[in-house]
Design a protein around this motif. Structure first.
Motif, PDB file in Angstrom:
ATOM      1  N   ARG A 392      42.406  46.525  31.050  1.00  0.00           N
ATOM      2  CA  ARG A 392      41.829  45.191  30.979  1.00  0.00           C
ATOM      3  C   ARG A 392      42.370  44.444  29.764  1.00  0.00           C
ATOM      4  NH1 ARG A 392      39.342  41.658  27.646  1.00  0.00           N
ATOM      5  NH2 ARG A 392      38.001  40.215  28.737  1.00  0.00           N
ATOM      6  N   PHE A 395      45.832  43.263  30.537  1.00  0.00           N
ATOM      7  CA  PHE A 395      45.793  42.054  31.370  1.00  0.00           C
ATOM      8  C   PHE A 395      45.381  40.851  30.535  1.00  0.00           C
ATOM      9  CE2 PHE A 395      44.963  44.690  35.384  1.00  0.00           C
ATOM     10  CZ  PHE A 395      46.312  44.729  35.657  1.00  0.00           C
ATOM     11  N   ASP A 396      44.495  41.104  29.585  1.00  0.00           N
ATOM     12  CA  ASP A 396      44.033  40.040  28.711  1.00  0.00           C
ATOM     13  C   ASP A 396      45.211  39.497  27.916  1.00  0.00           C
ATOM     14  OD1 ASP A 396      41.661  38.661  28.019  1.00  0.00           O
ATOM     15  OD2 ASP A 396      41.804  39.547  26.013  1.00  0.00           O
ATOM     16  N   LEU A 400      45.583  36.417  31.900  1.00  0.00           N
ATOM     17  CA  LEU A 400      45.173  36.168  33.285  1.00  0.00           C
ATOM     18  C   LEU A 400      43.813  35.476  33.270  1.00  0.00           C
ATOM     19  CD1 LEU A 400      46.055  39.569  34.996  1.00  0.00           C
ATOM     20  CD2 LEU A 400      47.485  37.559  34.649  1.00  0.00           C
ATOM     21  N   ARG A 405      41.521  38.276  36.944  1.00  0.00           N
ATOM     22  CA  ARG A 405      41.671  39.437  36.065  1.00  0.00           C
ATOM     23  C   ARG A 405      40.698  40.538  36.470  1.00  0.00           C
ATOM     24  NH1 ARG A 405      40.405  37.571  30.612  1.00  0.00           N
ATOM     25  NH2 ARG A 405      38.288  38.217  31.091  1.00  0.00           N
ATOM     26  N   GLU A 448      34.434  45.135  32.024  1.00  0.00           N
ATOM     27  CA  GLU A 448      34.505  43.772  31.504  1.00  0.00           C
ATOM     28  C   GLU A 448      33.464  43.551  30.403  1.00  0.00           C
ATOM     29  OE1 GLU A 448      36.762  41.639  32.259  1.00  0.00           O
ATOM     30  OE2 GLU A 448      35.947  39.944  31.138  1.00  0.00           O
ATOM     31  N   MET A 452      34.010  42.823  26.362  1.00  0.00           N
ATOM     32  CA  MET A 452      33.487  41.624  25.719  1.00  0.00           C
ATOM     33  C   MET A 452      32.615  41.979  24.528  1.00  0.00           C
ATOM     34  SD  MET A 452      31.661  38.433  27.480  1.00  0.00           S
ATOM     35  CE  MET A 452      30.284  38.330  26.383  1.00  0.00           C
TER      36      MET A 452
ATOM     37  N   TYR B 115      44.178  30.123  26.598  1.00  0.00           N
ATOM     38  CA  TYR B 115      43.611  31.269  27.316  1.00  0.00           C
ATOM     39  C   TYR B 115      42.126  31.422  27.000  1.00  0.00           C
ATOM     40  CZ  TYR B 115      43.026  36.053  28.888  1.00  0.00           C
ATOM     41  OH  TYR B 115      42.583  37.177  29.527  1.00  0.00           O
ATOM     42  N   MET B 124      32.981  33.530  31.090  1.00  0.00           N
ATOM     43  CA  MET B 124      32.925  34.822  30.414  1.00  0.00           C
ATOM     44  C   MET B 124      31.750  34.907  29.443  1.00  0.00           C
ATOM     45  SD  MET B 124      36.098  36.741  28.701  1.00  0.00           S
ATOM     46  CE  MET B 124      35.897  37.637  27.195  1.00  0.00           C
TER      47      MET B 124
END
Lengths: 539, 309
Positions: A392, A395-396, A400, A405, A448, A452, B115, B124
């Motif tokens: 992840r 990809f970050d 993406l 993502r 995810e 975070m 981004y 998010m």
């Protein structure tokens, strides 16, 4: 007000849930554990018929009558069948004594014939009491009113004198019907007693103690009956029938234990027939020989409960999971545990104060552990999450967008799981198939959320929360994988109402979480210190 | 140990949710504080000062416009409109060439910035993961009175308002650990404020008591917050505009523009009790003991200034 509402509603739900479960347990005898067993008895009576005069056969039909065991409060006849090749047979329903008989007939008989009667006898844990109709007053010829009238000066026949003497002695020594019966029994048992000898001699047939006691009791106007039955205690190829006396006391027939000679049957006896007839009778040109065999079976109690509720055409069985097709049963077996897992989570979060990724994530992970097994599950979970976080982050770095993502991470999770499945399969391990149920989407969201949290709150918080989630999943796994609990939920789905009630009550929980005691420990200490200072100042 | 929390009238999360948030905060008023754009608008209408809005980024194709919007200002804050608990907030103190410098000196390239914006828009940081907007706003030039006890970031004052009455307050100070944010659960320091005077009392970091700022090593206690009654009035006014009976209002002190409301929170945390060494329930009890429904704004502020001594 609101609390009262919730509490009363919860109470009602819990009462209904427990009530239904109790009914099923007590009345339908649904066992409380999956491996509760009970004993059933396999009773077989085999009759061998032989022609008396083989050369004279055929002139008279053979009629063979066999007594059949009784259904009682304690014993249920489940599966009766008769094997009698070439015979016509008919089962007559209970006669005046309550006896059932099977009558077999055949016009021409071969030299040797065999008839089988088989029954499976279930023993009930909680016999259902039935009201017994009072028998007619005994009308024995030995009763005073039935004796021949005495002429003036004529003396009573000695047998009557003996009977009266025995009854009189027993009466003197007893205070109640029961003690009277016991006393009679005792007197009868004394073979050297002249009175007993006299009575025995004056009666044409040979009397057993039981029969003699019955005769005496009836002479005194007490209703008795003689039961013939079988003792169900151990496997026996040749089990003889035993005879015991039943006395009608206080609106019920009470047996007198043939071994202990005391009131109430101490052991397990099944009644075969009542009265002074024999087990069988033959008419025609044949001799018969019977043999009764008893074998003990151990069955699952649940099977019996289902059979029993089926007999009662019970609503609970009609609407039970056991009537679903097997694959649907398996689905519900899992599904029913979800609320249990949810309840565990609610408790851990609300009362203990554990923090996890996502509300029900640990429950879903625990469900997956059920498939994979705990050890492999934890290993897989850790492996996939660690790999997922790394990927992840990669990809970050590629910048993406969020949802694509997530999709990419999801795909990678599936790929990783597929690879694990293939690799472990190569080594002959069978985790391969079971991980297909691993909650992939949940894993993705966990990855995810964890990333975070890592960024926003630091590695410590993220790892801590991850471990706590894992801990919760393990606890939920143990709750959801508990065999007894699993069985209980499936056999008693009404317990879901109890789960509901608990969830509702927990929803009104406004006390401190356990973790808050730790969180506010310092504050509490300083407040206590402050208070102390104040108190000292006042002094 | 187990009966102590109740004895000192400390509020637990369960009690906060069940006894204060459920009955006093109606669900349909939540968006008023959950959406920071809406909060800003309402506050302005009610005459409450808020940080000036520089721009809003709503769509992904606008993600590159950060520099454009920021051009006249140099310094700005980017935050998700529906973020919670300080998640996803970035303070840019300078624009150097194409890149942006964060409060701690780190540089963010234009691409990284773009981004980051798309992540905000994707949801998010937003509650429930729904798509969101990014807000660009004025960076508060905080009052120098807090210079001694602040490390890279903006200190703010959290005031809990119950049924319109301010009941407890704390000063929240950023530390190195909290990355310029004042949120306690991120490592910021909370300092209790005496309600009657507006001066600072004890400090707490995490769940430990601290007496001085870990970076500046200056004492936390005994600092007077300027215009204290006015701050209480601002917070109390929030009850009138949001109708939330239990709300945490975050106020910052700008050295030029004076106090302004940053945001409000419908689920304010309970760590404030540690900083004040006082249970929240003892405060709510005092409010519940009187009929505050007929109180004017002034009455409520006066009550707050006098009731908890």
């Amino acid at each position: 007000m609101r609390s009262l509402h919730v509490w009363s509603l919860a109470l009602i739900f819990a009462a209904i849930g427990f009530g239904m479960a109790a009914y099923k347990h007590l009345t339908l005898e649904f066992p409380l554990t999956p491996d509760t067993t009970y004993k059933s008895w396999y009773v077989e009576s085999r009759v061998d018929l032989a022609s008396k005069n083989p050369w004279r056969q055929g002139d008279k039909p053979i009629i063979f009558t066999l007594q059949l065991p009784h259904q009682s409060e304690r014993f249920v006849l489940v599966d009766e069948n008769i094997v009698a090749r070439g015979f016509g047979h008919e089962i007559t329903e209970s006669d005046a004594d309550g006896n059932r008989t099977a009558v077999f007939s055949k016009r021409r008989m071969d030299a040797n014939e065999t008839i089988f009667y088989r029954a499976i006898v279930y023993e009930l844990d909680s016999p259902s009491k039935q009201v017994v109709a009072a028998p007619p007053q005994p009308d024995s010829s030995y009763q005073k009113k039935n004796r021949p009238k005495l002429e003036e000066g004529e003396k009573e026949a000695p047998v009557y004198v003996a009977i009266d003497a025995l009854i009189g002695e027993a009466k003197d020594k007893s205070a109640s019907t029961k003690t009277f019966v016991r006393e009679i029994y005792r007197l009868v048992g004394d073979a050297s007693d002249d009175r007993v000898k006299l009575i025995r001699d004056s009666v044409e047939e040979e009397l057993t103690d039981v029969e003699l006691a019955s005769l005496l009791l009836q002479a005194d106007g007490i209703s008795t009956r003689i039961a013939h039955g079988l003792k169900l205690s151990e496997d026996k190829r040749r089990a003889g029938t035993v005879q015991w006396l039943e006395v009608f006391v206080k609106n019920d027939w009470v047996g007198i234990d043939p071994e202990h000679r005391s009131f109430g049957l101490k052991d397990k006896y099944i009644v075969w027939w009542y009265g002074d007839k024999g087990l069988y009778s033959v008419e025609g040109n044949a001799r018969a020989e019977t043999m009764i065999a008893v074998r003990q079976n151990t069955n699952n109690a649940l099977t019996r409960a289902i059979w029993k509720s089926g007999q009662l055409a019970d609503l609970f069985l009609t609407f039970s999971f056991y009537n679903l097709p097997l694959d649907a049963q398996l689905v519900f077996n899992v599904l029913l545990m979800l609320p249990v897992g949810g309840l565990v989570m609610a408790f851990l979060r609300q009362v203990i104060g554990v923090k996890t990724f996502g509300t029900f994530m640990p429950v879903l992970v625990a469900l997956a552990f059920r498939e994979t097994g705990l050890f492999a599950g934890v290993l897989l979970f850790t492996l996939v999450v660690i790999l997922g976080v790394i990927i992840r982050n990669y990809f970050d770095a590629l910048k993406l967008l969020l949802v694509p993502r997530l999709t990419a991470v999801l795909t990678v999770v599936v790929i990783v799981l597929s690879l694990i499945a293939m690799i472990t399969n190569q080594f002959g391990m069978i985790v391969g198939l079971s991980i297909s149920l691993f909650p992939i989407v949940v894993l993705t969201m966990t990855i995810e959320r964890m990333t975070m949290m890592w960024e926003e709150y630091g590695s410590e918080t993220a790892i801590k929360t991850g471990l706590m989630s894992m801990g919760c999943a393990i606890i939920a796994y143990f709750a959801m994988n508990d065999e007894t609990l699993n069985y209980l939920m499936f056999a008693f789905p009404e317990l879901l109402l109890v789960v509901l009630a608990l969830a509702m009550v927990m929803g009104r929980y406004n006390h401190y979480k356990l973790t808050e005691y730790i969180r506010f420990r310092q504050l509490q200490k300083s407040l206590a210190a402050l208070e102390k200072k104040e108190a000292e100042k006042v002094k | 140990m187990l009966e102590g929390l109740g004895k000192y009238k400390i509020m637990g999360i369960n009690a906060r949710n069940r006894d204060f948030i459920f009955p006093n905060n109606r669900r349909r008023f939540y968006p008023l504080v959950d959406d920071k754009l809406l909060t800003k608008k309402l506050a302005l209408e009610a005459g409450i000062q808020v940080p000036e809005l520089y721009g809003v980024i709503e769509f992904i194709n606008q993600a590159g416009q950060v520099a454009e919007i920021a051009a006249p200002h140099k310094q700005f804050v980017i935050k998700p409109a529906r973020g919670s608990g300080g998640d996803g907030i970035t303070l840019v103190k300078d624009v150097i060439g194409g890149s942006f410098q964060k409060a701690n000196g780190e540089l963010i390239s234009a691409g990284d910035m773009q981004y980051y914006i798309t992540n905000i828009l994707g949801g998010m940081y937003s509650m429930g993961g729904s798509s969101d907007k990014a807000i660009l706003e004025y960076v508060v030039q905080f009052d120098p009175i807090f210079n001694e006890i602040t490390y890279q970031g903006v200190p703010d004052i959290r005031i809990i308002v119950y049924k319109g009455v301010p009941i407890m307050a704390m000063l929240r100070l950023p530390t190195r650990k909290s990355d310029g944010k004042a949120n306690l659960h991120k490592g910021g320091i909370g300092v209790g404020i005496e309600m009657s005077t507006g001066s600072t009392m004890y400090g707490v970091q995490g769940s430990k008591f601290v007496n001085e700022h870990p970076e500046t090593l200056k004492p936390l206690a005994g600092r007077q917050i300027p215009r204290w009654p006015f701050l209480l009035e601002m917070a109390s006014k929030f009850y009138d505009i949001t109708k939330l009976g239990y709300v945490g209002v975050d106020i910052v002190l700008d050295k030029d523009k004076g106090p302004m409301v940053l945001e409000a929170n419908a689920r304010p945390g309970i760590a404030i009790q540690i900083a004040n060494r006082c249970g929240l329930l003892s405060r709510t009890e005092k409010v519940d003991a009187v009929d505050v429904s007929k109180f004017t704004l002034r009455d409520r502020v006066n009550f707050a200034l006098n009731a908890y001594k």
